[in-house]
Scaffold this motif. Structure first.
Motif, PDB file in Angstrom:
ATOM      1  N   SER A  33       7.339   2.992   1.767  1.00 55.50           N
ATOM      2  CA  SER A  33       7.350   4.045   0.651  1.00 55.50           C
ATOM      3  C   SER A  33       7.640   2.777  -0.469  1.00 55.50           C
ATOM      4  CB  SER A  33       8.403   5.058   0.465  1.00 55.50           C
ATOM      5  OG  SER A  33       8.316   5.829   1.617  1.00 55.50           O
ATOM      6  N   THR A  80       9.567   8.950  -5.803  1.00 55.82           N
ATOM      7  CA  THR A  80       8.489   8.288  -5.199  1.00 55.82           C
ATOM      8  C   THR A  80       7.295   8.153  -5.780  1.00 55.82           C
ATOM      9  OG1 THR A  80       9.722   9.322  -3.136  1.00 55.82           O
ATOM     10  CG2 THR A  80       7.327   8.504  -2.855  1.00 55.82           C
ATOM     11  N   PHE A 136       2.006  -4.104  -5.336  1.00 55.90           N
ATOM     12  CA  PHE A 136       2.040  -2.827  -6.093  1.00 55.90           C
ATOM     13  C   PHE A 136       2.296  -3.138  -7.816  1.00 55.90           C
ATOM     14  CE2 PHE A 136       4.040   0.878  -8.124  1.00 55.90           C
ATOM     15  CZ  PHE A 136       3.466   1.886  -7.467  1.00 55.90           C
ATOM     16  N   GLU A 154       3.003  11.010  -8.044  1.00 53.59           N
ATOM     17  CA  GLU A 154       2.473  10.124  -6.808  1.00 53.59           C
ATOM     18  C   GLU A 154       1.018  10.328  -6.731  1.00 53.59           C
ATOM     19  OE1 GLU A 154       3.531  10.146  -2.183  1.00 53.59           O
ATOM     20  OE2 GLU A 154       4.926  10.911  -3.439  1.00 53.59           O
ATOM     21  N   THR A 155       0.701  11.400  -7.270  1.00 51.16           N
ATOM     22  CA  THR A 155      -1.172  11.513  -6.857  1.00 51.16           C
ATOM     23  C   THR A 155      -1.846  10.730  -7.983  1.00 51.16           C
ATOM     24  OG1 THR A 155      -1.078  13.650  -8.035  1.00 51.16           O
ATOM     25  CG2 THR A 155      -1.101  13.821  -5.612  1.00 51.16           C
ATOM     26  N   THR A 201      -4.027   2.736  -3.719  1.00 52.85           N
ATOM     27  CA  THR A 201      -4.553   3.319  -2.546  1.00 52.85           C
ATOM     28  C   THR A 201      -4.314   2.510  -1.340  1.00 52.85           C
ATOM     29  OG1 THR A 201      -6.803   2.584  -2.882  1.00 52.85           O
ATOM     30  CG2 THR A 201      -6.170   4.751  -3.734  1.00 52.85           C
ATOM     31  N   LYS A 249       4.419   6.115  -4.254  1.00 55.79           N
ATOM     32  CA  LYS A 249       3.603   6.141  -3.216  1.00 55.79           C
ATOM     33  C   LYS A 249       4.356   6.050  -1.956  1.00 55.79           C
ATOM     34  CE  LYS A 249      -0.619   6.422  -4.914  1.00 55.79           C
ATOM     35  NZ  LYS A 249      -1.279   7.719  -4.534  1.00 55.79           N
ATOM     36  N   LEU A 262      -1.593   1.671   0.416  1.00 58.39           N
ATOM     37  CA  LEU A 262      -0.444   1.646   1.441  1.00 58.39           C
ATOM     38  C   LEU A 262      -0.646   1.784   2.661  1.00 58.39           C
ATOM     39  CD1 LEU A 262       2.442   0.989   0.145  1.00 58.39           C
ATOM     40  CD2 LEU A 262       3.040   3.182  -0.091  1.00 58.39           C
ATOM     41  N   ILE A 281      -0.971   7.799  -9.386  1.00 61.31           N
ATOM     42  CA  ILE A 281      -0.424   6.275  -9.224  1.00 61.31           C
ATOM     43  C   ILE A 281      -1.833   5.543  -8.581  1.00 61.31           C
ATOM     44  CG2 ILE A 281       0.842   4.580  -8.238  1.00 61.31           C
ATOM     45  CD1 ILE A 281       2.580   5.804 -10.338  1.00 61.31           C
TER      46      ILE A 281
END
Length: 201
Positions: free
Chosen positions: A8, A21, A104, A118-119, A124, A23, A126, A121
């Motif tokens: 995370s 959070t 990141f 989060e959605t 992709t 991601k 991770l 950010i």
């Protein structure tokens, strides 16, 4: 087989603000399908608590039952948490956190860290990073960069209770949490009673 369960990236602007959070990625294939959502909620919940209790600039590895939670909060408030089993070397976990946070920060501008869901950010990578670091022997880079972390002080805790404030109890935090569904809270209580493998308390 050494296992990584969660990776995370969080943002903790100051010590008195609850981290958010940005991601997260999970690998929970070894758990039964019906337990996965509760286990994932608990890993997210635990990652947040540990980040909240970790001082800026410090590294911690916290032992909790069958799990190790590794956390590092950078001076800019960006934080990384890795949940692994006990076999996964904590120095490798902290090297991984450094690399992931650097990647990141290079892709997601800092003005997006506060207040972005989060959605939204744009990062992709991770799940692929979690998969890549799943086997430390395969990532040649790990052994090369391990020395960088070698001299860094990592604070080790034998239980999550050690990072909580005096008088705080994990049970109370679970009960008060808005992050956890009723199903996950019930799952936590059952797991605590039976001391099962997916217990996070």
């Amino acid at each position: 087989m050494v296992k990584l369960f969660a990776l995370s990236v969080l943002y903790k602007p100051t010590s008195d603000v609850s981290p958010t959070t940005l991601k997260a990625a999970y690998d929970l294939q070894q758990f039964s399908f019906f337990q996965r959502s509760s286990i994932q909620e608990f890993m997210a919940f635990t990652s947040k608590i540990i980040t909240e209790r970790c001082a800026v600039g410090s590294r911690q590895s916290v032992k909790e039952q069958e799990y190790m939670c590794h956390v590092f909060v950078r001076s800019d408030g960006l934080a990384g948490v890795v949940v692994s089993d006990h076999e996964y070397q904590y120095r490798v976990a902290h090297t991984m956190i450094d690399k992931v946070l650097d990647e990141f920060a290079a892709k997601v501008p800092s003005h997006l860290w506060p207040g972005t869901h989060e959605t939204a950010i744009p990062f992709t990578e991770l799940p692929a990073l979690l998969a890549k670091w799943q086997n430390p022997r395969e990532a040649d880079a790990i052994t090369r960069v391990q020395e960088e972390v070698e001299d860094t002080k990592i604070i080790l805790h034998n239980t999550i209770e050690a990072v909580l404030e005096r008088g705080e109890k994990l049970d109370d935090l679970v009960n008060k949490s808005e992050m956890l569904s009723m199903q996950s809270k019930a799952f936590y209580k059952t797991a605590r009673k039976t001391n099962s493998c997916c217990n996070f308390g």
